[in-house]
Design a protein around this motif. Structure first.
Motif, short mmCIF file in Angstrom:
data_model
loop_
_atom_site.label_atom_id
_atom_site.label_comp_id
_atom_site.label_asym_id
_atom_site.label_seq_id
_atom_site.Cartn_x
_atom_site.Cartn_y
_atom_site.Cartn_z
N SER A 20 -31.22 40.05 -68.51
CA SER A 20 -31.77 38.97 -69.33
C SER A 20 -31.24 39.11 -70.75
CB SER A 20 -33.30 39.03 -69.30
OG SER A 20 -33.75 40.31 -69.72
N ALA A 21 -31.58 38.18 -71.63
CA ALA A 21 -31.11 38.22 -73.01
C ALA A 21 -31.51 39.55 -73.66
CB ALA A 21 -31.69 37.06 -73.81
N GLY A 22 -30.51 40.24 -74.21
CA GLY A 22 -30.75 41.54 -74.83
C GLY A 22 -30.71 42.71 -73.87
N GLY A 23 -30.51 42.44 -72.58
CA GLY A 23 -30.50 43.50 -71.59
C GLY A 23 -29.26 44.36 -71.66
N LEU A 24 -29.44 45.66 -71.38
CA LEU A 24 -28.33 46.62 -71.38
C LEU A 24 -28.45 47.50 -70.14
CD1 LEU A 24 -25.93 48.16 -72.79
CD2 LEU A 24 -27.69 49.62 -73.85
N ALA A 25 -27.40 47.52 -69.31
CA ALA A 25 -27.29 48.49 -68.23
C ALA A 25 -26.67 49.74 -68.84
CB ALA A 25 -26.43 47.95 -67.10
N PRO A 74 -15.15 41.16 -73.19
CA PRO A 74 -16.01 39.97 -73.04
C PRO A 74 -15.88 39.44 -71.61
CG PRO A 74 -14.00 39.39 -74.21
CD PRO A 74 -13.93 40.87 -73.97
N VAL A 75 -17.00 39.18 -70.97
CA VAL A 75 -16.96 38.69 -69.59
C VAL A 75 -17.72 37.38 -69.48
CG1 VAL A 75 -16.67 40.96 -68.55
CG2 VAL A 75 -18.97 40.09 -68.94
N LYS A 76 -17.30 36.59 -68.52
CA LYS A 76 -17.93 35.29 -68.28
C LYS A 76 -17.85 34.97 -66.80
CE LYS A 76 -13.61 32.90 -69.36
NZ LYS A 76 -12.94 31.89 -70.23
N GLU A 77 -18.52 33.92 -66.41
CA GLU A 77 -18.55 33.51 -65.01
C GLU A 77 -17.13 33.38 -64.45
OE1 GLU A 77 -20.14 29.77 -62.25
OE2 GLU A 77 -20.79 29.96 -64.34
N VAL A 131 -15.23 46.44 -56.82
CA VAL A 131 -14.81 45.21 -57.49
C VAL A 131 -16.08 44.56 -58.04
CG1 VAL A 131 -13.86 42.89 -57.20
CG2 VAL A 131 -12.77 44.83 -56.07
N ALA A 132 -16.07 44.21 -59.32
CA ALA A 132 -17.19 43.51 -59.94
C ALA A 132 -16.81 42.04 -60.11
CB ALA A 132 -17.53 44.13 -61.28
N TYR A 133 -17.73 41.16 -59.80
CA TYR A 133 -17.50 39.72 -59.96
C TYR A 133 -18.66 39.12 -60.72
CZ TYR A 133 -16.54 34.82 -59.05
OH TYR A 133 -16.29 33.48 -59.21
N VAL A 134 -18.36 38.44 -61.84
CA VAL A 134 -19.40 37.87 -62.69
C VAL A 134 -19.84 36.52 -62.11
CG1 VAL A 134 -20.04 37.12 -65.01
CG2 VAL A 134 -18.47 39.05 -64.71
N LEU A 135 -21.06 36.51 -61.58
CA LEU A 135 -21.61 35.30 -60.96
C LEU A 135 -22.14 34.32 -62.00
CD1 LEU A 135 -23.63 37.11 -58.17
CD2 LEU A 135 -21.55 35.76 -57.82
N GLN A 136 -22.65 34.88 -63.11
CA GLN A 136 -23.22 34.04 -64.16
C GLN A 136 -23.12 34.77 -65.48
OE1 GLN A 136 -27.06 31.89 -63.44
NE2 GLN A 136 -27.80 33.12 -65.15
N LEU A 148 -27.01 37.38 -67.50
CA LEU A 148 -25.71 37.86 -67.04
C LEU A 148 -25.93 38.46 -65.67
CD1 LEU A 148 -22.71 38.65 -67.50
CD2 LEU A 148 -23.56 40.78 -68.53
N VAL A 149 -25.24 37.91 -64.65
CA VAL A 149 -25.42 38.36 -63.27
C VAL A 149 -24.06 38.80 -62.73
CG1 VAL A 149 -26.27 37.77 -60.98
CG2 VAL A 149 -27.30 36.70 -63.01
N VAL A 150 -24.00 40.02 -62.22
CA VAL A 150 -22.75 40.61 -61.76
C VAL A 150 -22.92 41.15 -60.34
CG1 VAL A 150 -20.90 42.26 -62.28
CG2 VAL A 150 -22.28 41.32 -64.15
#
Length: 392
Positions: A55-60, A116-119, A70-75, A143-145
């Motif tokens: 969510s906004a401000g979230g950090l993994a 920087p990552v995006k959908e 392989v990582a794929y940015v869904l959103q 941000l969904v990955v």
């Protein structure tokens, strides 16, 4: 090592698409994964699958994994903030740097890449890579990955094990303060404070006003391929489109040992029946839309007939044939194939095996008439792997 299962086990296995379960999370977001207990083919194929939502401000928090992925940015989109007191922007709307960020530290690197990552972005993450993910406070959306990878060398076949560097489950919580202090050249009291101050586990929310590193477009070079912007490998009008991720357009794929593709088919279009002819498994995540899926295995037995929708994942066993037909919404999926440069064989269309087999063999094999053989061969002369819906 890939688990060996007998034919009867694979043929009777539940292949139906599944959604993930929440593994952990907090104020900043959540981490979900698919379990071999729910999707047995994960264990058979030694494939892991997981999804991160910030969510906004979230950090993994920084971590590394026991598996190449392989990582794929869904959103993940640029955010927009309403600033009614700022007259220089039309109607008070001001673009804000709210897109997601991925921090990557490659093995033996002395500096991180802040990407920087995006959908639509796909990243290959080899063994030994340390990553962190962040969604800015001003982000307009989560941000969904998606993560898909090879667990054959991991601790659990079919499931990722992530090693957290910090937080309540961080690896340094297991060392004595003596060892931590010696390693970091800190007094033991300082070492104890540093290790124990972060109460969050895996995912946290960055405090308001804290400035995170600026993402750098240059760091995307060689690390990211945007599948929504890359040149299309297949583009069929009213049928579908494909972008293939391989060693040519993203060299790190070779180190990961996986290929991938993004496929989008239009309303009621069909994806040709086909199979991976290099002994690879196909792991498919439905990004959006929905459609019907059929999988046929040994002796012409249909082992799966279902409707798959966004958020579901399923796996096609080696050499089994799969085909899909989109619903009214169309269908989009992201897949990995357990080889870096996959090869497919299709059973319909102008590139199918039927167009290569001689007429006499085809006629005899089907035990049909020359007229039927000619009719069959005359079809799909212009279509490749996607077929538009029949005209009424």
């Amino acid at each position: 090592m890939v688990q060996r299962t007998n034919t009867a086990e694979v043929m009777s296995m539940d292949l139906s698409p599944k959604k993930p379960n929440k593994a952990y999370g907090g104020e900043g977001g959540a981490y979900y994964d698919w379990s071999p207990a729910d999707l047995p083919m994960l264990g058979v194929a030694s494939i892991g699958a997981a999804k991160l939502s910030l969510s906004a401000g979230g950090l993994a928090l920084p971590s590394y994994s026991d598996s190449a992925k392989v990582a794929y940015v869904l959103q993940g989109k640029h955010g927009f903030t309403f600033l009614p007191t700022t007259p220089i922007y039309l109607h008070g709307w001001c673009p804000w740097p709210g897109k997601g960020t991925c921090g990557v530290v490659l093995p033996e690197a002395t500096k991180e890449k802040v990407i920087p990552v995006k959908e639509g972005d796909a990243l290959a993450l080899p063994f030994g890579v340390v990553t962190w993910w962040h969604n800015a406070h001003a982000a307009a959306a989560d941000l969904v990955v998606l993560f898909l990878g090879d667990t054959s060398k991991g601790h659990k076949s079919g499931q990722f094990t992530n090693m957290q560097l910090t937080g309540a489950t961080g690896i340094f919580t297991g060392f004595s303060t003596e060892f931590v202090g010696r390693a970091w050249d800190l007094a033991q009291d300082d070492a104890a404070k540093l290790v124990s101050t972060q109460p969050g586990a895996g995912i946290i929310r960055v405090r308001d006003g804290h400035r995170m590193p600026e993402a750098c477009d240059k760091d995307r070079e060689g690390m990211v391929l945007n599948c929504l912007e890359a040149p299309l490998d297949v583009d069929i009008k009213n049928g579908g489109r494909v972008v293939v991720l391989n060693t040519q357009n993203l060299p790190l794929v070779k180190e990961v040992g996986l290929g991938a593709d993004l496929v989008r088919i239009d309303t009621h279009s069909m994806c040709s029946p086909g199979f991976s002819c290099d002994s690879a498994y196909q792991v498919t995540y439905i990004v959006r839309g929905s459609g019907r899926v059929q999988v046929v295995g040994i002796d012409g037995t249909r082992v799966l007939e279902t409707r798959a929708e966004g958020g579901c994942l399923f796996i096609v066993p080696r050499f089994f044939i799969v085909s899909k037909i989109a619903d009214e919404t169309g269908m989009e999926w992201f897949s990995i194939i357990t080889t870096p440069n996959p090869i497919f064989s299709h059973m319909a269309g102008k590139t199918s095996v039927w167009k290569a087999i001689s007429p006499a063999v085809l006629e005899t094999s089907f035990n049909t008439t020359p007229e039927m053989e000619k009719l069959f061969r005359s079809k799909r002369l212009d279509s490749e792997i996607f077929f538009a819906p029949p005209t009424k």
